[in-house]
Write a protein that holds these residues in place. Structure first.
Motif, PDB file in Angstrom:
ATOM      1  N   PRO A  50       0.817  -1.215   0.000  1.00 33.46           N
ATOM      2  CA  PRO A  50       0.000   0.000   0.000  1.00 33.46           C
ATOM      3  C   PRO A  50       0.854   1.270   0.000  1.00 33.46           C
ATOM      4  O   PRO A  50       2.023   1.236   0.397  1.00 33.46           O
ATOM      5  CB  PRO A  50      -0.790  -0.117   1.302  1.00 33.46           C
ATOM      6  CG  PRO A  50       0.087  -0.926   2.199  1.00 33.46           C
ATOM      7  CD  PRO A  50       0.798  -1.894   1.300  1.00 33.46           C
ATOM      8  N   PRO A  51       0.297   2.402  -0.430  1.00 34.10           N
ATOM      9  CA  PRO A  51       1.021   3.670  -0.351  1.00 34.10           C
ATOM     10  C   PRO A  51       1.511   3.916   1.078  1.00 34.10           C
ATOM     11  O   PRO A  51       0.802   3.633   2.047  1.00 34.10           O
ATOM     12  CB  PRO A  51      -0.024   4.703  -0.770  1.00 34.10           C
ATOM     13  CG  PRO A  51      -0.944   3.941  -1.675  1.00 34.10           C
ATOM     14  CD  PRO A  51      -1.026   2.565  -1.064  1.00 34.10           C
ATOM     15  N   GLY A  52       2.752   4.401   1.171  1.00 35.02           N
ATOM     16  CA  GLY A  52       3.363   4.643   2.482  1.00 35.02           C
ATOM     17  C   GLY A  52       4.203   3.480   2.965  1.00 35.02           C
ATOM     18  O   GLY A  52       4.972   3.620   3.921  1.00 35.02           O
ATOM     19  N   PHE A  53       4.099   2.312   2.317  1.00 33.81           N
ATOM     20  CA  PHE A  53       4.872   1.121   2.694  1.00 33.81           C
ATOM     21  C   PHE A  53       6.351   1.388   2.458  1.00 33.81           C
ATOM     22  O   PHE A  53       6.753   1.816   1.383  1.00 33.81           O
ATOM     23  CB  PHE A  53       4.382  -0.065   1.849  1.00 33.81           C
ATOM     24  CG  PHE A  53       4.956  -1.397   2.216  1.00 33.81           C
ATOM     25  CD1 PHE A  53       4.575  -2.041   3.382  1.00 33.81           C
ATOM     26  CD2 PHE A  53       5.853  -2.035   1.373  1.00 33.81           C
ATOM     27  CE1 PHE A  53       5.080  -3.284   3.709  1.00 33.81           C
ATOM     28  CE2 PHE A  53       6.373  -3.277   1.689  1.00 33.81           C
ATOM     29  CZ  PHE A  53       5.986  -3.900   2.862  1.00 33.81           C
ATOM     30  N   ARG A  54       7.185   1.180   3.472  1.00 36.44           N
ATOM     31  CA  ARG A  54       8.625   1.428   3.367  1.00 36.44           C
ATOM     32  C   ARG A  54       9.354   0.116   3.124  1.00 36.44           C
ATOM     33  O   ARG A  54       9.010  -0.909   3.681  1.00 36.44           O
ATOM     34  CB  ARG A  54       9.143   2.084   4.643  1.00 36.44           C
ATOM     35  CG  ARG A  54       8.537   3.466   4.855  1.00 36.44           C
ATOM     36  CD  ARG A  54       9.379   4.299   5.812  1.00 36.44           C
ATOM     37  NE  ARG A  54       9.062   5.700   5.784  1.00 36.44           N
ATOM     38  CZ  ARG A  54       9.411   6.558   4.822  1.00 36.44           C
ATOM     39  NH1 ARG A  54      10.068   6.150   3.779  1.00 36.44           N
ATOM     40  NH2 ARG A  54       9.092   7.829   4.902  1.00 36.44           N
ATOM     41  N   LEU A  55      10.397   0.173   2.274  1.00 32.77           N
ATOM     42  CA  LEU A  55      11.124  -1.040   1.941  1.00 32.77           C
ATOM     43  C   LEU A  55      12.558  -0.753   1.532  1.00 32.77           C
ATOM     44  O   LEU A  55      12.931   0.379   1.279  1.00 32.77           O
ATOM     45  CB  LEU A  55      10.391  -1.817   0.842  1.00 32.77           C
ATOM     46  CG  LEU A  55       9.993  -1.116  -0.453  1.00 32.77           C
ATOM     47  CD1 LEU A  55       9.682  -2.162  -1.506  1.00 32.77           C
ATOM     48  CD2 LEU A  55       8.754  -0.285  -0.259  1.00 32.77           C
ATOM     49  N   ARG A  56      13.363  -1.819   1.525  1.00 32.21           N
ATOM     50  CA  ARG A  56      14.726  -1.798   0.986  1.00 32.21           C
ATOM     51  C   ARG A  56      14.691  -2.603  -0.300  1.00 32.21           C
ATOM     52  O   ARG A  56      14.002  -3.622  -0.373  1.00 32.21           O
ATOM     53  CB  ARG A  56      15.721  -2.425   1.962  1.00 32.21           C
ATOM     54  CG  ARG A  56      16.035  -1.528   3.150  1.00 32.21           C
ATOM     55  CD  ARG A  56      17.001  -2.192   4.099  1.00 32.21           C
ATOM     56  NE  ARG A  56      16.295  -3.318   4.734  1.00 32.21           N
ATOM     57  CZ  ARG A  56      16.878  -4.390   5.249  1.00 32.21           C
ATOM     58  NH1 ARG A  56      18.181  -4.530   5.197  1.00 32.21           N
ATOM     59  NH2 ARG A  56      16.171  -5.341   5.806  1.00 32.21           N
ATOM     60  N   LEU A  57      15.444  -2.158  -1.299  1.00 29.83           N
ATOM     61  CA  LEU A  57      15.381  -2.787  -2.611  1.00 29.83           C
ATOM     62  C   LEU A  57      16.732  -3.288  -3.094  1.00 29.83           C
ATOM     63  O   LEU A  57      17.766  -2.710  -2.766  1.00 29.83           O
ATOM     64  CB  LEU A  57      14.878  -1.776  -3.657  1.00 29.83           C
ATOM     65  CG  LEU A  57      13.568  -1.056  -3.392  1.00 29.83           C
ATOM     66  CD1 LEU A  57      13.342   0.006  -4.459  1.00 29.83           C
ATOM     67  CD2 LEU A  57      12.421  -2.044  -3.367  1.00 29.83           C
ATOM     68  N   SER A  58      16.682  -4.322  -3.921  1.00 30.65           N
ATOM     69  CA  SER A  58      17.812  -4.777  -4.725  1.00 30.65           C
ATOM     70  C   SER A  58      17.318  -4.790  -6.161  1.00 30.65           C
ATOM     71  O   SER A  58      16.366  -5.517  -6.475  1.00 30.65           O
ATOM     72  CB  SER A  58      18.254  -6.182  -4.309  1.00 30.65           C
ATOM     73  OG  SER A  58      18.745  -6.174  -2.995  1.00 30.65           O
ATOM     74  N   LEU A  59      17.933  -3.966  -7.007  1.00 36.99           N
ATOM     75  CA  LEU A  59      17.530  -3.846  -8.405  1.00 36.99           C
ATOM     76  C   LEU A  59      18.550  -4.586  -9.269  1.00 36.99           C
ATOM     77  O   LEU A  59      19.725  -4.230  -9.273  1.00 36.99           O
ATOM     78  CB  LEU A  59      17.485  -2.375  -8.829  1.00 36.99           C
ATOM     79  CG  LEU A  59      16.746  -1.395  -7.919  1.00 36.99           C
ATOM     80  CD1 LEU A  59      16.886   0.018  -8.445  1.00 36.99           C
ATOM     81  CD2 LEU A  59      15.295  -1.788  -7.766  1.00 36.99           C
ATOM     82  N   PHE A  60      18.097  -5.577  -9.998  1.00 39.32           N
ATOM     83  CA  PHE A  60      18.977  -6.367 -10.850  1.00 39.32           C
ATOM     84  C   PHE A  60      18.920  -5.804 -12.273  1.00 39.32           C
ATOM     85  O   PHE A  60      18.206  -6.311 -13.134  1.00 39.32           O
ATOM     86  CB  PHE A  60      18.579  -7.843 -10.794  1.00 39.32           C
ATOM     87  CG  PHE A  60      18.829  -8.454  -9.453  1.00 39.32           C
ATOM     88  CD1 PHE A  60      20.026  -9.122  -9.197  1.00 39.32           C
ATOM     89  CD2 PHE A  60      17.900  -8.336  -8.427  1.00 39.32           C
ATOM     90  CE1 PHE A  60      20.271  -9.679  -7.947  1.00 39.32           C
ATOM     91  CE2 PHE A  60      18.142  -8.886  -7.181  1.00 39.32           C
ATOM     92  CZ  PHE A  60      19.331  -9.554  -6.936  1.00 39.32           C
TER      93      PHE A  60
END
Length: 110
Positions: A50-60
């Protein structure tokens, strides 16, 4: 007509790269990155974010390097069906530079 085009901060390029994420409450998953810019990306996932959800990403990225670009903090800005718009909030300069090089070398989304 949606206003997303008028609100864009930077050039976007289409991609079909894999994106892995770890979100709040240690929720983790995989998504397909549909486009990317210096400031964020659009992705498709089976996971509800949902909007506002915080996350860490790994972009391949498909830039010839095997290791992913790491985004230390990102936030979902919009969600529609299985697609989400994600803003990159905190990223180390070398990671941002790699995204910038990827975007510069590809054709922008019209």
């Amino acid at each position: 007509m949606e206003q997303t085009n008028t609100l864009r901060k930077s050039r976007r390029v289409a991609t079909d790269c894999r994106l892995e994420f770890i979100g709040e409450d240690e929720v983790d998953g995989v998504a397909e990155m549909l486009d990317v810019s210096f400031t964020g990306c659009m992705a498709r996932s089976e996971h509800v974010m949902p909007p506002g959800f915080r996350l860490r990403l790994s972009l391949f990225l498909t830039d010839g390097l095997e290791w992913p670009v790491r985004v230390d903090e990102a936030v979902v800005r919009w969600a529609r069906g299985g697609e989400v718009g994600i803003e990159f909030v905190v990223m180390r300069p070398p990671q941002l530079h790699r995204i910038q090089q990827f975007v510069i070398k590809h054709r922008p989304v019209s």
